[in-house]
Design an enzyme around this catalytic site. Structure first.
Site, PDB file in Angstrom:
ATOM      1  N   ASP A  61       7.320   3.741   0.989  1.00  0.00           N
ATOM      2  CA  ASP A  61       6.474   5.581  -0.211  1.00  0.00           C
ATOM      3  C   ASP A  61       5.370   5.155   0.548  1.00  0.00           C
ATOM      4  OD1 ASP A  61       5.775   6.318  -2.598  1.00  0.00           O
ATOM      5  OD2 ASP A  61       4.752   4.601  -2.976  1.00  0.00           O
ATOM      6  N   ASP A  68       1.725   6.095  -1.153  1.00  0.00           N
ATOM      7  CA  ASP A  68       0.715   5.954  -1.780  1.00  0.00           C
ATOM      8  C   ASP A  68       0.687   5.344  -2.433  1.00  0.00           C
ATOM      9  OD1 ASP A  68      -1.760   8.156  -1.273  1.00  0.00           O
ATOM     10  OD2 ASP A  68       0.891   8.999  -1.547  1.00  0.00           O
TER      11      ASP A  68
HETATM   12 MG    MG Z   1       3.862   4.965  -4.325  1.00  0.00          MG
END
Ligand code: MG
Length: 265
Positions: A28, A30
Site C-alpha cells: 500500500d 499512503d
Molecule cells: Mg494506506
C-alpha cells in the site's frame, strides 16, 4: 508461525520476517510507504525509497506491486522511477499488469458530476475538507477538518440515493464513493496479480494500513502468506505488524542490503 517465536510489537502482533526471495510483495502507499499529509498531494517520497523498491523488485524477480487507493496517474507522478512496476490504483479498479497492459476503471456515471459539485460546495463551509475526484471514485477527506466528518458522512449517505450502483467505503479520515457490487478491491487486485507470472506460485505478502487493505489481508491469509498491518487499527485480519511507515521503509531497506536472513543480493 507461532507468535511466541518472534518479537511482538507493542500492538501485540509479531514483527514480520525479513522479505524472502520467494515472496510476492504487495505494498500500500499512503500510511504504509509514506507518512500521511494534510492533503494527498503534499506527501513526501523519502530519498532512497524508490531505489530500495526497485532493488527489492529485482531481488523478487519482479514480483512486487504497489496497491493503492490513489489513481495510477497519481502513483506514477510520485514514484516516477517505478513506472515499469505492476500496480493497482483506485483500490483495484485500475491495474498495470506485469507485462505493461492496463486495465482501466469504469466510466463514471453522469450523476457523479452533480454529486462532485455539491460535495465541493459543502467542503467550502468546512475549511480543510478535501473532495478528490478519481475517475468514477469520489473521496471525501476530513484529515485537516475533523469537525467535517459527520457532515461528509451524511452527504455520502444522501449521495448514494442518486448513485444507485455505488457504495461508500470507509478509510482513515476519508470516505470514498465508488462503484459497488462485485467491482474489484485490493483483494481481487492481489488475486489478479497472483494468477500470473512473476507472482504465481510465490508466497503473497500484503503490507498496508487501510480498512480497504483488509480484503487483501484475508486473501493472503487464505494462501498462508503474510498480512502485515501498519499502525494500530483494530480489529484487523492482519497477523503481523509494523508500527509506522518509517518502520516499513527500514524493513524494505534492510532487505535490499541483505542485512537479515532472507533476500540477498
Ligand atoms: Mg494506506
Amino acid at each position: 508461525m507461532e507468535s511466541r517465536d518472534v518479537p511482538l510489537t507493542e500492538g501485540g502482533l509479531p514483527l514480520p520476517p525479513s522479505p524472502a526471495p520467494d515472496w510476492a510483495l504487495f505494498l500500500d502507499v499512503d500510511g504504509c510507504l509514506l507518512d500521511f499529509a494534510q492533503h494527498p498531494s503534499q506527501v513526501v517520497v523519502p530519498v532512497h525509497l524508490q531505489r530500495d523498491i526497485v532493488r527489492l523488485s529485482d531481488l523478487l524477480g519482479g514480483a512486487l506491486a504497489l496497491v493503492s487507493g490513489r489513481s495510477l496517474e497519481s502513483i506514477d507522478e510520485m514514484f516516477g522511477e517505478l513506472r515499469a512496476l505492476p500496480a493497482a490504483g483506485m483500490h483495484g479498479l485500475e491495474r498495470r499488469e506485469p507485462d505493461g497492459r492496463r486495465t482501466f476503471p469504469p466510466i463514471a456515471p453522469q450523476a457523479l458530476d452533480g454529486v462532485y459539485a455539491e460535495a465541493r460546495q459543502l467542503a467550502m463551509s468546512h475549511p480543510g475538507a478535501i473532495i478528490e475526484r478519481k475517475g468514477p471514485n469520489l473521496a471525501l477527506h476530513w484529515r485537516a477538518a475533523p469537525e467535517a466528518r459527520d457532515a461528509l458522512r451524511a452527504f455520502a449517505a444522501a449521495a448514494l440515493r442518486v448513485l444507485p450502483d455505488y457504495r461508500a467505503q470507509g478509510g482513515d479520515m476519508v470516505l470514498e464513493l465508488r462503484p459497488g457490487g462485485s467491482s474489484p478491491d485490493k483483494g481481487t487486485a492481489v488475486e489478479g496479480f497472483m494468477a500470473q507470472a512473476p507472482f504465481r506460485g510465490r508466497t503473497p505478502v500484503f503490507v498496508g494500513d487501510d480498512l480497504t487493505d483488509e480484503h487483501a489481508f484475508s486473501i493472503v491469509n487464505a494462501c498462508e502468506g503474510f498480512s502485515v498491518l501498519v499502525g494500530d487499527r483494530h480489529p484487523s485480519a492482519a497477523r503481523w505488524r509494523l508500527p509506522n511507515p518509517a518502520a516499513v521503509r527500514d524493513w524494505l531497506a534492510r532487505a535490499t542490503l541483505g542485512a537479515h536472513d532472507g533476500v540477498h543480493a
